[in-house]
Write a protein that holds these residues in place. Structure first.
Motif, PDB file in Angstrom:
ATOM      1  N   PHE A   1       6.869  21.270   4.706  1.00 42.19           N
ATOM      2  CA  PHE A   1       7.119  20.523   3.785  1.00 42.19           C
ATOM      3  C   PHE A   1       7.851  19.159   4.183  1.00 42.19           C
ATOM      4  N   PHE A   2       8.792  19.376   5.404  1.00 40.80           N
ATOM      5  CA  PHE A   2       9.022  18.152   5.916  1.00 40.80           C
ATOM      6  C   PHE A   2       7.954  17.275   6.646  1.00 40.80           C
ATOM      7  N   LEU A   3       7.036  17.987   7.199  1.00 39.10           N
ATOM      8  CA  LEU A   3       5.974  17.466   8.001  1.00 39.10           C
ATOM      9  C   LEU A   3       5.398  16.645   6.950  1.00 39.10           C
ATOM     10  N   SER A   4       4.707  17.471   5.758  1.00 38.94           N
ATOM     11  CA  SER A   4       3.887  16.524   4.772  1.00 38.94           C
ATOM     12  C   SER A   4       4.867  15.366   4.148  1.00 38.94           C
ATOM     13  N   ALA A   5       6.105  15.525   4.105  1.00 37.50           N
ATOM     14  CA  ALA A   5       7.156  14.499   3.442  1.00 37.50           C
ATOM     15  C   ALA A   5       6.878  13.138   4.628  1.00 37.50           C
ATOM     16  N   ASN A   6       7.063  13.740   5.758  1.00 40.55           N
ATOM     17  CA  ASN A   6       6.916  12.457   6.982  1.00 40.55           C
ATOM     18  C   ASN A   6       5.499  11.677   6.863  1.00 40.55           C
ATOM     19  N   LEU A   7       4.357  12.523   6.850  1.00 41.41           N
ATOM     20  CA  LEU A   7       3.444  11.914   6.622  1.00 41.41           C
ATOM     21  C   LEU A   7       3.007  10.919   5.591  1.00 41.41           C
ATOM     22  N   PHE A   8       3.703  11.592   4.363  1.00 38.61           N
ATOM     23  CA  PHE A   8       3.602  10.748   3.293  1.00 38.61           C
ATOM     24  C   PHE A   8       4.349   9.359   3.535  1.00 38.61           C
ATOM     25  N   ALA A   9       5.595   9.499   4.118  1.00 39.23           N
ATOM     26  CA  ALA A   9       6.364   8.209   4.484  1.00 39.23           C
ATOM     27  C   ALA A   9       5.653   7.343   5.376  1.00 39.23           C
ATOM     28  N   GLN A  10       4.907   7.893   6.159  1.00 35.61           N
ATOM     29  CA  GLN A  10       4.330   7.162   7.238  1.00 35.61           C
ATOM     30  C   GLN A  10       3.044   6.165   6.448  1.00 35.61           C
ATOM     31  N   LYS A  11       2.740   6.438   5.308  1.00 33.90           N
ATOM     32  CA  LYS A  11       1.722   5.794   4.669  1.00 33.90           C
ATOM     33  C   LYS A  11       2.012   4.513   3.899  1.00 33.90           C
ATOM     34  N   ARG A  12       3.297   4.394   3.984  1.00 32.54           N
ATOM     35  CA  ARG A  12       4.064   3.231   3.260  1.00 32.54           C
ATOM     36  C   ARG A  12       3.885   2.039   4.308  1.00 32.54           C
ATOM     37  N   ASP A  13       3.314   0.943   3.667  1.00 32.14           N
ATOM     38  CA  ASP A  13       2.994  -0.299   4.261  1.00 32.14           C
ATOM     39  C   ASP A  13       4.310  -0.883   5.266  1.00 32.14           C
ATOM     40  N   ILE A  14       3.953  -1.466   6.365  1.00 31.00           N
ATOM     41  CA  ILE A  14       4.944  -2.217   7.062  1.00 31.00           C
ATOM     42  C   ILE A  14       4.805  -3.734   7.192  1.00 31.00           C
ATOM     43  N   TYR A  15       5.531  -4.443   6.770  1.00 36.00           N
ATOM     44  CA  TYR A  15       5.567  -5.824   6.663  1.00 36.00           C
ATOM     45  C   TYR A  15       6.239  -6.632   7.446  1.00 36.00           C
ATOM     46  N   GLU A  16       5.715  -7.819   8.160  1.00 34.71           N
ATOM     47  CA  GLU A  16       6.551  -8.744   8.889  1.00 34.71           C
ATOM     48  C   GLU A  16       6.668  -9.964   7.990  1.00 34.71           C
ATOM     49  N   LEU A  17       7.850 -10.370   7.841  1.00 36.70           N
ATOM     50  CA  LEU A  17       7.970 -11.686   7.101  1.00 36.70           C
ATOM     51  C   LEU A  17       8.685 -12.435   8.102  1.00 36.70           C
ATOM     52  N   LYS A  18       7.755 -13.642   8.280  1.00 33.51           N
ATOM     53  CA  LYS A  18       8.239 -14.702   9.495  1.00 33.51           C
ATOM     54  C   LYS A  18       8.628 -15.974   8.842  1.00 33.51           C
ATOM     55  N   THR A  19       9.836 -16.545   9.048  1.00 28.19           N
ATOM     56  CA  THR A  19      10.045 -17.768   8.576  1.00 28.19           C
ATOM     57  C   THR A  19      10.289 -18.769   9.844  1.00 28.19           C
ATOM     58  N   TYR A  20       9.378 -19.672   9.485  1.00 34.18           N
ATOM     59  CA  TYR A  20       9.264 -20.892  10.429  1.00 34.18           C
ATOM     60  C   TYR A  20      10.144 -21.773   9.987  1.00 34.18           C
ATOM     61  N   HIS A  21      11.250 -22.494  10.860  1.00 38.23           N
ATOM     62  CA  HIS A  21      12.127 -23.490  10.521  1.00 38.23           C
ATOM     63  C   HIS A  21      11.377 -24.789  11.127  1.00 38.23           C
ATOM     64  N   ILE A  22      11.049 -25.680  10.248  1.00 35.64           N
ATOM     65  CA  ILE A  22      10.573 -27.194  10.807  1.00 35.64           C
ATOM     66  C   ILE A  22      11.481 -28.130  10.497  1.00 35.64           C
ATOM     67  N   THR A  23      11.315 -29.243  11.505  1.00 36.46           N
ATOM     68  CA  THR A  23      12.274 -30.453  11.292  1.00 36.46           C
ATOM     69  C   THR A  23      11.413 -31.740  10.743  1.00 36.46           C
ATOM     70  N   SER A  24      10.262 -31.499  10.845  1.00 31.68           N
ATOM     71  CA  SER A  24       9.287 -32.923  10.665  1.00 31.68           C
ATOM     72  C   SER A  24       7.731 -32.540  10.118  1.00 31.68           C
ATOM     73  N   PRO A  25       7.205 -33.719   9.510  1.00 29.43           N
ATOM     74  CA  PRO A  25       5.979 -33.456   8.954  1.00 29.43           C
ATOM     75  C   PRO A  25       4.829 -33.187  10.062  1.00 29.43           C
ATOM     76  N   ALA A  26       5.233 -33.703  11.334  1.00 28.23           N
ATOM     77  CA  ALA A  26       4.298 -33.486  12.494  1.00 28.23           C
ATOM     78  C   ALA A  26       4.198 -32.125  12.715  1.00 28.23           C
ATOM     79  N   GLN A  27       5.488 -31.328  12.841  1.00 22.37           N
ATOM     80  CA  GLN A  27       5.546 -29.879  12.993  1.00 22.37           C
ATOM     81  C   GLN A  27       5.096 -29.320  11.785  1.00 22.37           C
TER      82      GLN A  27
END
Length: 259
Positions: A16-42
């Motif tokens: 049961f716990f193995l199947s639950a863990n395998l199911f959990a691993q099927k959830r996407d992982i996301y990286e959300l990056k925020t670039y802080h910029i200071t000029s139109p050139a950047q």
């Protein structure tokens, strides 16, 4: 006989716990990056890099979709941030991504201005990164069904911070138990719902919805506030005081964004 029954029970619990863990691993992982910029050139340097080098390389490495968003003109940080959303199938895939990227010779050639930027002419001020895991109620990202011009769309990025871990988990439960369904029924076109597993402002959940334009966005939220199911859930004792801060960002997708 008792020993056999006991072992059978142990095997069942382990399975049961193995199947639950395998199911959990099927959830996407996301990286959300925020670039802080200071000029139109950047901003121009970053746009060129993302469009011509990073996104094509990500596609070659198996990342089907990459989202790039910027604050709409009415936001206080307009022209100061660029958000990049990258979905992965697992934490291992995320961990291996950068090493693979730096072995891609076409990426290094196409992105040379960014990769080899001089210390006194960087393409950004800082990068802020959050690692997210998709909620069980929507374990994979979805593409928006909007067909209108990208320039008119409103992508709404929200972060709900919880006052404690326990209360935060109750808000996650609220999303998985019906709040997502309300958003779907009312046409919020959610790209993802996720829990932050590493990043600032924890404990917090993050989600991204899409709307044809600002008028449609406002109408959707008005309908949500009056929705009978939302009112019912909102007034349930177990879901009270679960959000201490709502951080809302109104964004639009770049022309080269996959979302």
């Amino acid at each position: 006989m008792k020993r056999t029954t006991y072992l059978s029970a142990l095997i069942f619990v382990f399975a049961f716990f193995l199947s639950a863990n395998l199911f959990a691993q099927k959830r996407d992982i996301y990286e959300l990056k925020t670039y802080h910029i200071t000029s139109p050139a950047q901003e121009a340097m970053l746009d060129s890099y993302l469009e011509k080098a990073f996104i094509p390389a990500a596609h070659r490495l198996g990342i089907a979709k990459v989202g790039v968003f910027k604050p709409v003109s009415s936001q206080a940080d307009a022209g100061q941030k660029v958000y990049v959303f990258i979905p992965f199938k697992s934490l291992d895939a995320l961990a291996a991504f950068e090493e693979k990227l730096l072995k891609d010779q076409k990426y290094l050639t196409d992105g040379v201005a960014y990769v080899n930027a001089a210390f006194d002419n960087p393409p950004y001020k800082r990068i802020e990164t959050s690692i997210l895991q998709a909620m069980t109620g929507q374990p994979k990202f979805t593409e928006s069904t909007l067909t209108g011009p990208k320039k008119d769309r409103i992508y709404e990025l929200r972060s709900y911070e919880g006052p404690t871990e326990r209360l935060y988990k109750q808000k996650v439960k609220m999303f998985n138990s019906g709040e997502m369904d309300i958003f779907t029924r009312l046409g919020f076109n959610a790209i993802f719902y996720a829990e932050t597993i590493a990043g600032a402002n924890m404990p917090n959940l993050v989600y991204l919805t899409t709307h044809e334009n600002m008028e449609k966005r406002d109408a959707n939220w008005k309908a949500f506030g009056a929705d009978y199911k939302w009112v019912e859930m909102r007034d349930m004792e177990e879901y009270k005081n679960t959000v201490s801060k709502n951080d809302t960002r109104l964004l639009y997708p770049t022309d080269y964004s996959d979302f």
